[in-house]
Design a protein around this motif. Structure first.
Motif: not given
Ligand SMILES: NC(=O)C1=CN([C@@H]2O[C@H](COP(=O)(O)OP(=O)(O)OC[C@H]3O[C@@H](n4cnc5c(N)ncnc54)[C@H](OP(=O)(O)O)[C@@H]3O)[C@@H](O)[C@H]2O)C=CC1
Ligand SMILES: CC(C)(CO)C(=O)C(=O)O
Length: 313
Positions: A181-188
């Motif tokens: 899980x990514x805290x900032x999925x948009x950045x990933x």
């Protein structure tokens, strides 16, 4: 978790890996496939040749032509090319209701947003995948290399949405799929997209491997410039990507990517069997980037040049 209802729509390079892993763990996994692929999956199951996860023969609970034939699902993975997404979303029928979690596992920055628009129900989890996979003429699927990783998240998630993301991660990890899980999925997602706008575009434009691009001083420099053009567009859109991250991707290209690495765009535009080029996602990569750059007033001359070159192929 054991009896959750799962479907994978699109049993190609990406969907085939996920479908193989899921169907060898859970009892109620449906594959959505059409034509001769559907017939082959019904007759023999899915043969997954995975360097990372092993040799797997997966027998799904059922193979259907469209998701509309299915009862409401707990999880629906959509693993199609971007040019097929709208049409695929039109075929979901009652398989998606408000409790369904939909996970488009695709390249590009907007598949999740497009699924929300086209479907209008369920919880759409954003994702990206790092893998190298493709479908073979016998409809088996090959995954190459010692990695396949999925990242998940929902921007500004409500507690209920975050719980859906966590459930999805747990369900995938239980099936042996590396999932974070990514805290900032948009950045990933933009980080991966930045990679694709250099890696996929250059490998496809020249039909060269990463090693060949790296050995040529011109394409070596252009890889860096394409990363930085994509970074400029991401930053103008408010995505939290930095020059350090772009340069780290360049460093990975220089020192870590395998010499013989290819891209999905390259495999579509230059099929191994000398067949004519297949429909491709060029519009997802350089096409979308150039349109966004023009809209935002950002200069991306190299991406424009390669976009034109890919369009002429
Ligand atoms: N392959 C890779 O290594 C990677 C791919 N990606 C991304 O993942 C996404 C999927 O790519 P990939 O798996 O390579 O694509 P493929 O072309 O290998 O597979 C897509 C599959 O979707 C099927 N499909 C399309 N529409 C429908 C529909 N309406 N109903 C049923 N099946 C349908 C196609 O079926 P049919 O054969 O009948 O047309 C095909 O089998 C893309 O966005 C790609 O950029 C990301 C990382 C790596
Ligand atoms: C760059 C790569 C191989 C990373 O998964 C990819 O996304 C693709 O081939 O489309």
């Amino acid at each position: 978790m054991e009896d959750c209802k799962i479907a994978v729509l699109g049993i190609g390079g990406v969907g085939g890996y996920l479908a193989g892993m899921l169907a060898s763990t859970y009892s109620d996994v449906s594959f959505v496939a059409r034509g001769p692929r559907k017939a082959a999956l019904e007759a023999h199951g899915l043969q997954l040749h995975s360097e990372y996860s092993g040799e797997i023969t997966a027998r799904p609970a059922r193979v259907v032509e469209t998701a509309a034939e299915l009862a409401p699902l707990d999880y629906l993975f959509i693993c199609v090319k971007n040019y097929s997404l709208e049409q695929a979303c039109k075929t979901l029928g009652a398989s998606v209701d408000d409790h369904t979690v939909i996970i488009p596992v695709m390249n590009g920055v907007d598949p999740a947003e497009r699924v929300r628009t086209f479907v209008g129900r369920g919880t759409v989890v954003e994702s990206l995948i790092y893998t190298v996979g493709f479908s073979n003429p016998d409809f088996s699927v090959t995954q190459q290399g010692d990695f396949t990783t999925v990242k998940l998240g929902i921007p500004h998630a409500t507690p209920a949405q975050q719980a859906a993301v966590e459930r999805t991660r747990d369900m995938m990890v239980h099936a042996g799929i590396d999932t974070q899980i990514c805290a900032d999925i948009q950045a990933e997602i933009w980080r991966k997209y930045m990679l694709n706008c250099a890696y996929n575009v250059l490998t496809a434009a020249y039909n060269r491997t990463i090693g060949q691009l790296r050995d040529d001083p011109v394409t070596r420099q252009e890889y860096r410039d394409l990363l930085l053009e994509t970074l400029a567009v991401a930053q103008a859109k408010g995505v939290a990507l930095t020059r350090e991250i772009a340069l780290a991707e360049y460093d990975r290209f220089l020192h870590k990517l395998e010499d013989d690495a290819t891209s999905s765009l390259q495999r579509d535009l230059h099929p191994a069997d000398d067949a004519p080029p297949r429909e491709s996602e060029r519009d997802t990569f350089s096409g979308y980037l150039v349109r966004e750059a023009h809209r935002l007033g950002i200069s991306v001359p190299l991406s424009e040049r390669y976009d034109q070159m890919l369009r002429n192929m």
